[in-house]
Design a protein around this motif. Sequence first.
Motif, PDB file in Angstrom:
ATOM      1  N   ASP A   1      -2.004  -7.837  -7.938  1.00 56.30           N
ATOM      2  CA  ASP A   1      -3.253  -7.145  -8.296  1.00 56.30           C
ATOM      3  C   ASP A   1      -3.195  -5.674  -7.891  1.00 56.30           C
ATOM      4  OD1 ASP A   1      -4.351  -9.477  -9.341  1.00 56.30           O
ATOM      5  OD2 ASP A   1      -5.289 -10.043  -7.436  1.00 56.30           O
ATOM      6  N   PHE A   2      -2.623  -5.410  -6.728  1.00 58.27           N
ATOM      7  CA  PHE A   2      -2.506  -4.020  -6.270  1.00 58.27           C
ATOM      8  C   PHE A   2      -1.613  -3.223  -7.207  1.00 58.27           C
ATOM      9  CE2 PHE A   2      -0.303  -0.741  -3.742  1.00 58.27           C
ATOM     10  CZ  PHE A   2      -1.403   0.042  -3.416  1.00 58.27           C
ATOM     11  N   MET A   3      -0.468  -3.785  -7.548  1.00 59.64           N
ATOM     12  CA  MET A   3       0.451  -3.086  -8.450  1.00 59.64           C
ATOM     13  C   MET A   3      -0.200  -2.860  -9.816  1.00 59.64           C
ATOM     14  SD  MET A   3       3.090  -2.131  -6.856  1.00 59.64           S
ATOM     15  CE  MET A   3       4.120  -1.607  -8.203  1.00 59.64           C
ATOM     16  N   GLU A   4      -0.965  -3.838 -10.282  1.00 61.68           N
ATOM     17  CA  GLU A   4      -1.647  -3.686 -11.563  1.00 61.68           C
ATOM     18  C   GLU A   4      -2.714  -2.599 -11.476  1.00 61.68           C
ATOM     19  OE1 GLU A   4      -2.207  -3.649 -15.321  1.00 61.68           O
ATOM     20  OE2 GLU A   4      -0.602  -4.813 -14.406  1.00 61.68           O
ATOM     21  N   SER A   5      -3.390  -2.500 -10.315  1.00 63.99           N
ATOM     22  CA  SER A   5      -4.403  -1.444 -10.161  1.00 63.99           C
ATOM     23  C   SER A   5      -3.754  -0.061 -10.174  1.00 63.99           C
ATOM     24  CB  SER A   5      -5.217  -1.645  -8.879  1.00 63.99           C
ATOM     25  OG  SER A   5      -4.450  -1.358  -7.733  1.00 63.99           O
ATOM     26  N   LEU A   6      -2.552   0.056  -9.629  1.00 65.80           N
ATOM     27  CA  LEU A   6      -1.829   1.330  -9.683  1.00 65.80           C
ATOM     28  C   LEU A   6      -1.463   1.665 -11.126  1.00 65.80           C
ATOM     29  CD1 LEU A   6       0.590   1.191  -6.596  1.00 65.80           C
ATOM     30  CD2 LEU A   6      -1.630   2.332  -6.780  1.00 65.80           C
ATOM     31  N   ARG A   7      -0.996   0.663 -11.851  1.00 66.82           N
ATOM     32  CA  ARG A   7      -0.624   0.882 -13.261  1.00 66.82           C
ATOM     33  C   ARG A   7      -1.862   1.277 -14.066  1.00 66.82           C
ATOM     34  NH1 ARG A   7       3.856  -0.111 -15.394  1.00 66.82           N
ATOM     35  NH2 ARG A   7       4.543  -1.747 -13.999  1.00 66.82           N
ATOM     36  N   ALA A   8      -2.983   0.602 -13.817  1.00 63.21           N
ATOM     37  CA  ALA A   8      -4.221   0.864 -14.559  1.00 63.21           C
ATOM     38  C   ALA A   8      -4.794   2.243 -14.250  1.00 63.21           C
ATOM     39  CB  ALA A   8      -5.261  -0.216 -14.235  1.00 63.21           C
ATOM     40  N   ALA A   9      -4.488   2.780 -13.068  1.00 61.84           N
ATOM     41  CA  ALA A   9      -5.000   4.105 -12.687  1.00 61.84           C
ATOM     42  C   ALA A   9      -4.328   5.223 -13.478  1.00 61.84           C
ATOM     43  CB  ALA A   9      -4.809   4.335 -11.191  1.00 61.84           C
ATOM     44  N   LYS A  10      -3.240   4.909 -14.161  1.00 60.10           N
ATOM     45  CA  LYS A  10      -2.537   5.869 -15.022  1.00 60.10           C
ATOM     46  C   LYS A  10      -2.179   7.167 -14.277  1.00 60.10           C
ATOM     47  CE  LYS A  10      -4.371   4.110 -19.344  1.00 60.10           C
ATOM     48  NZ  LYS A  10      -3.279   3.286 -19.694  1.00 60.10           N
ATOM     49  N   PHE A  11      -1.456   7.007 -13.188  1.00 65.28           N
ATOM     50  CA  PHE A  11      -0.988   8.173 -12.443  1.00 65.28           C
ATOM     51  C   PHE A  11       0.037   8.927 -13.276  1.00 65.28           C
ATOM     52  CE2 PHE A  11      -2.513   5.425  -9.016  1.00 65.28           C
ATOM     53  CZ  PHE A  11      -3.333   6.326  -8.345  1.00 65.28           C
ATOM     54  N   ASP A  12       0.085  10.233 -13.065  1.00 61.02           N
ATOM     55  CA  ASP A  12       1.030  11.084 -13.788  1.00 61.02           C
ATOM     56  C   ASP A  12       2.315  11.327 -13.015  1.00 61.02           C
ATOM     57  OD1 ASP A  12      -0.707  11.639 -16.044  1.00 61.02           O
ATOM     58  OD2 ASP A  12      -1.907  12.797 -14.624  1.00 61.02           O
ATOM     59  N   VAL A  13       2.214  11.246 -11.688  1.00 58.72           N
ATOM     60  CA  VAL A  13       3.354  11.581 -10.843  1.00 58.72           C
ATOM     61  C   VAL A  13       3.158  10.937  -9.464  1.00 58.72           C
ATOM     62  CG1 VAL A  13       2.348  13.737  -9.950  1.00 58.72           C
ATOM     63  CG2 VAL A  13       4.839  13.501 -10.083  1.00 58.72           C
ATOM     64  N   VAL A  14       4.269  10.705  -8.782  1.00 57.52           N
ATOM     65  CA  VAL A  14       4.241  10.217  -7.399  1.00 57.52           C
ATOM     66  C   VAL A  14       4.817  11.311  -6.513  1.00 57.52           C
ATOM     67  CG1 VAL A  14       5.148   8.518  -5.763  1.00 57.52           C
ATOM     68  CG2 VAL A  14       4.423   7.782  -8.043  1.00 57.52           C
ATOM     69  N   LEU A  15       4.057  11.676  -5.492  1.00 55.89           N
ATOM     70  CA  LEU A  15       4.502  12.618  -4.468  1.00 55.89           C
ATOM     71  C   LEU A  15       4.790  11.800  -3.227  1.00 55.89           C
ATOM     72  CD1 LEU A  15       4.838  15.494  -3.253  1.00 55.89           C
ATOM     73  CD2 LEU A  15       2.368  15.473  -2.819  1.00 55.89           C
ATOM     74  N   THR A  16       5.980  11.918  -2.685  1.00 58.10           N
ATOM     75  CA  THR A  16       6.346  11.086  -1.542  1.00 58.10           C
ATOM     76  C   THR A  16       7.191  11.851  -0.539  1.00 58.10           C
ATOM     77  OG1 THR A  16       7.173   8.885  -0.917  1.00 58.10           O
ATOM     78  CG2 THR A  16       8.477  10.123  -2.514  1.00 58.10           C
ATOM     79  N   ASP A  17       7.281  11.280   0.622  1.00 57.74           N
ATOM     80  CA  ASP A  17       8.113  11.809   1.691  1.00 57.74           C
ATOM     81  C   ASP A  17       9.481  11.143   1.578  1.00 57.74           C
ATOM     82  OD1 ASP A  17       9.275  11.943   4.466  1.00 57.74           O
ATOM     83  OD2 ASP A  17       7.372  12.960   4.852  1.00 57.74           O
ATOM     84  N   PRO A  18      10.566  11.884   1.676  1.00 54.95           N
ATOM     85  CA  PRO A  18      11.893  11.283   1.542  1.00 54.95           C
ATOM     86  C   PRO A  18      12.281  10.382   2.710  1.00 54.95           C
ATOM     87  CG  PRO A  18      12.074  13.619   2.025  1.00 54.95           C
ATOM     88  CD  PRO A  18      10.619  13.332   1.817  1.00 54.95           C
ATOM     89  N   PHE A  19      11.447  10.361   3.760  1.00 53.78           N
ATOM     90  CA  PHE A  19      11.734   9.529   4.933  1.00 53.78           C
ATOM     91  C   PHE A  19      11.622   8.041   4.605  1.00 53.78           C
ATOM     92  CE2 PHE A  19      10.437   7.374   8.859  1.00 53.78           C
ATOM     93  CZ  PHE A  19      11.461   7.773   9.702  1.00 53.78           C
ATOM     94  N   THR A  20      10.809   7.709   3.610  1.00 54.47           N
ATOM     95  CA  THR A  20      10.583   6.314   3.264  1.00 54.47           C
ATOM     96  C   THR A  20      10.892   6.067   1.795  1.00 54.47           C
ATOM     97  OG1 THR A  20       8.950   4.536   3.202  1.00 54.47           O
ATOM     98  CG2 THR A  20       8.132   6.750   2.860  1.00 54.47           C
ATOM     99  N   LEU A  21      11.261   4.857   1.477  1.00 51.50           N
ATOM    100  CA  LEU A  21      11.582   4.515   0.091  1.00 51.50           C
ATOM    101  C   LEU A  21      10.379   3.973  -0.676  1.00 51.50           C
ATOM    102  CD1 LEU A  21      15.072   2.815   0.461  1.00 51.50           C
ATOM    103  CD2 LEU A  21      14.538   5.071  -0.448  1.00 51.50           C
ATOM    104  N   THR A  22       9.258   3.786  -0.030  1.00 55.36           N
ATOM    105  CA  THR A  22       8.106   3.169  -0.676  1.00 55.36           C
ATOM    106  C   THR A  22       7.702   3.912  -1.941  1.00 55.36           C
ATOM    107  OG1 THR A  22       7.350   2.550   1.533  1.00 55.36           O
ATOM    108  CG2 THR A  22       5.813   2.239  -0.273  1.00 55.36           C
ATOM    109  N   GLY A  23       7.468   5.202  -1.829  1.00 59.30           N
ATOM    110  CA  GLY A  23       7.063   5.988  -2.992  1.00 59.30           C
ATOM    111  C   GLY A  23       8.115   5.977  -4.088  1.00 59.30           C
ATOM    112  N   VAL A  24       9.365   6.030  -3.698  1.00 60.35           N
ATOM    113  CA  VAL A  24      10.465   6.019  -4.667  1.00 60.35           C
ATOM    114  C   VAL A  24      10.447   4.720  -5.465  1.00 60.35           C
ATOM    115  CG1 VAL A  24      12.979   6.029  -4.938  1.00 60.35           C
ATOM    116  CG2 VAL A  24      11.904   7.508  -3.224  1.00 60.35           C
TER     117      VAL A  24
END
Length: 181
Positions: free
Chosen positions: A138-161
């Motif tokens: 459900d969380f992943m689907e909510s992210l998809r439904a939010a229609k984000f244009d880009v992910v900004l992340t810290d290279p210290f973690t792989l989560t955003g990647v």
Amino acid sequence: MAKGSKKMHLVLITVLFCPAVVLAGNVLVFPVDGSHWVNMNIIVEELHARGHSVSVVRTEDSWYIKESSPFYTAITLKMDGGFDHEFITIFVGRLLEIQRKGRSSRARLELEMEQFNAMSILHKKGAEVIEHIFDDIDFMESLRAAKFDVVLTDPFTLTGVMVACHLDLPLVFNGRSFLIR
């Protein structure tokens, strides 16, 4: 006229005669708590000031990344990220204890080992965060439904990647400084 300069002229003419169109985007941010967030927060505030919608993913035990902000919407994961008071207190106490021993090779090795062990613990916690995110359909689907244009992340973690890859979104790394040896 050289081939490269023709291309440059074409780009310049296009830029000069086309109306400037600036669209606000929908930005998903996967930061790292602590000093990394201090730097990232400046970027988040600037993105907000330029009209972008910013959503920041944080864990329940986040110190710096607040659940309420005028600059972003917080998405709080119902789990600990490992960057809690007890972990930091023990880690910093151990580092200070080692540094009091002086500048010997043994103290330097102990310091490096302590930092390595702490990073191992934090990376293990990061893997648990990734597992939590991807197990929550459900969380992943909510992210998809939010229609984000880009992910900004810290290279210290792989989560955003990993989330950016899964959602097929462009990825931007934010790093304060890097030392390449």
